[in-house]
Scaffold this active site. Structure first.
Site, PDB file in Angstrom:
ATOM      1  N   GLY A 179      39.151  44.969  38.642  1.00  0.00           N
ATOM      2  CA  GLY A 179      39.542  43.579  38.429  1.00  0.00           C
ATOM      3  C   GLY A 179      41.008  43.228  38.433  1.00  0.00           C
ATOM      4  O   GLY A 179      41.329  42.046  38.301  1.00  0.00           O
ATOM      5  N   GLY A 181      43.281  43.322  40.906  1.00  0.00           N
ATOM      6  CA  GLY A 181      43.854  42.963  42.194  1.00  0.00           C
ATOM      7  C   GLY A 181      44.159  41.486  42.331  1.00  0.00           C
ATOM      8  O   GLY A 181      43.532  40.630  41.689  1.00  0.00           O
ATOM      9  N   CYS A 184      41.134  39.621  43.639  1.00  0.00           N
ATOM     10  CA  CYS A 184      39.882  40.069  43.032  1.00  0.00           C
ATOM     11  C   CYS A 184      39.503  39.127  41.899  1.00  0.00           C
ATOM     12  O   CYS A 184      40.347  38.761  41.079  1.00  0.00           O
ATOM     13  CB  CYS A 184      40.032  41.496  42.500  1.00  0.00           C
ATOM     14  SG  CYS A 184      38.554  42.142  41.686  1.00  0.00           S
TER      15      CYS A 184
END
Length: 348
Positions: A179, A181, A184
């Site tokens: 999570g 990124g 993301c």
């Protein structure tokens, strides 16, 4: 249900405390690392930064540019056997700097076999969003049994016990991050994740205890974050957003209102799934976003900026080599990192 009350940290929550140094110049710092991998038994030397296996950054053009600096590129999962074969014919010297990326399906495994028949690529990236499933571990074991001499990177996970299981199941490198990124949305859609700095620290401790290595994947937005990832114990750092928007990235330059952009999206986004699978399956949600990122020209200047920042970090703590950085690091918790009073006036 249970709650853990100990504090977990992200890159924004800490700074690195400076220490006395005898270094007189950043030029004295070596960023080269040499690793011998636990299962493959082979050695690798280079700068341990990897372009992410997103179709935007995991390109052959990126691999060519990064290999000149001894960096690595994880090619995206949708590169065909023919593309691999054509590239290998003309750029055999770049292939050792590339990972071939796959998922857990039988089709992925078949494509891996085809690629390895036409190239001498020595590194494999088994990449899924959720590395906690039995299917993922079974696929990892299958690849290790089939290719005992290949360097195998697998992920993503964020906890020490899963790092240990993956290393014991055949991974040489475990990819860390759920999570963090820039494109993301897993944490938003699922509520699942782990602050990236603490994940690196805890997973590196677990991995190194078994003779394995870890790769920090996601969350870096500046050279200082990359330095913090290495300082936290990461052996490799994978970058997506920081390498986006360059000539070597996938996609055409878009011009709007006198500004230039390139399209960048998460590989679990609706845009990516519609591109490669036709639609978002009814049983799942999109866990990525799409963005038009500013066009930044050749990637070379960005690479030099990142490497220069890491060298500077090393001079602040007296680390002559990147290998020494984590041993020389003391993190301090902060409530504010940057003075951004003029940030909106800065020209990009």
């Amino acid at each position: 249900m249970r709650i853990e009350y100990d504090v977990k940290l992200d890159f924004k929550d800490v700074l690195i405390r400076p220490k006395r140094s005898v270094l007189t110049s950043r030029a004295e710092v070596s960023l080269l690392r040499e690793f011998k991998f636990k299962h493959a038994g082979v050695k690798w030397e280079g700068v341990p930064i990897i372009a992410a296996n997103m179709d935007h950054t995991g390109t052959f053009n990126m691999a060519k540019a990064l290999s000149e600096h001894q960096l690595l590129t994880a090619m995206d999962k949708f590169v065909s056997k023919e593309e691999w074969q054509n590239f290998a014919v003309s750029h055999e010297d770049v292939i050792p700097s590339c990972f071939v990326s796959i998922g857990t399906s039988d089709h992925d495994f078949e494509r891996l076999q085809q690629v390895l028949k036409v190239t001498n690529v020595s590194m494999i990236c088994l990449d899924v969003a959720n590395g906690y499933t039995e299917r993922f571990v079974d696929t990892l074991k299958r690849i290790r049994d089939t290719y005992p001499d290949k360097v195998l990177m697998a992920g993503n996970v964020v906890t020490g016990e899963m790092v240990e299981e993956l290393i014991l199941s055949g991974a040489d490198i475990v990819k860390i991050g759920i999570g963090p990124g820039s494109v993301c949305t897993t944490r938003e859609k699922t509520g699942v994740g782990y602050p990236q700095l603490s994940a690196i620290i805890e997973c590196a401790d677990a991995g190194h205890g078994l003779g394995g290595h870890v790769c920090a994947d996601g969350g870096c937005t500046s050279p200082g974050d990359v330095a913090k990832a290495f300082a936290a114990g990461a052996d490799f750092v994978m970058l997506g957003g920081m390498l986006s928007g360059h000539d070597e990235c996938l996609g055409e330059v878009i011009e709007e209102n006198g500004r230039r952009f390139k399209r960048f999206y998460g590989m679990s986004s609706a845009e990516a799934m519609e591109k490669y699978f036709g639609s978002v399956a009814e049983y799942r949600a999109s866990e990525g976003r799409s963005a038009d990122v500013p066009y930044r020209g050749p990637v070379n200047n960005t690479v030099l900026d990142i490497l220069g920042g890491i060298r500077s970090t090393c001079t602040y703590v007296g680390a002559h080599r990147l290998k020494e950085l984590s041993k020389r690091t003391t993190f301090i918790r902060v409530s504010q990192q940057l003075n951004e009073v003029f940030a909106s006036y800065t020209k990009k």
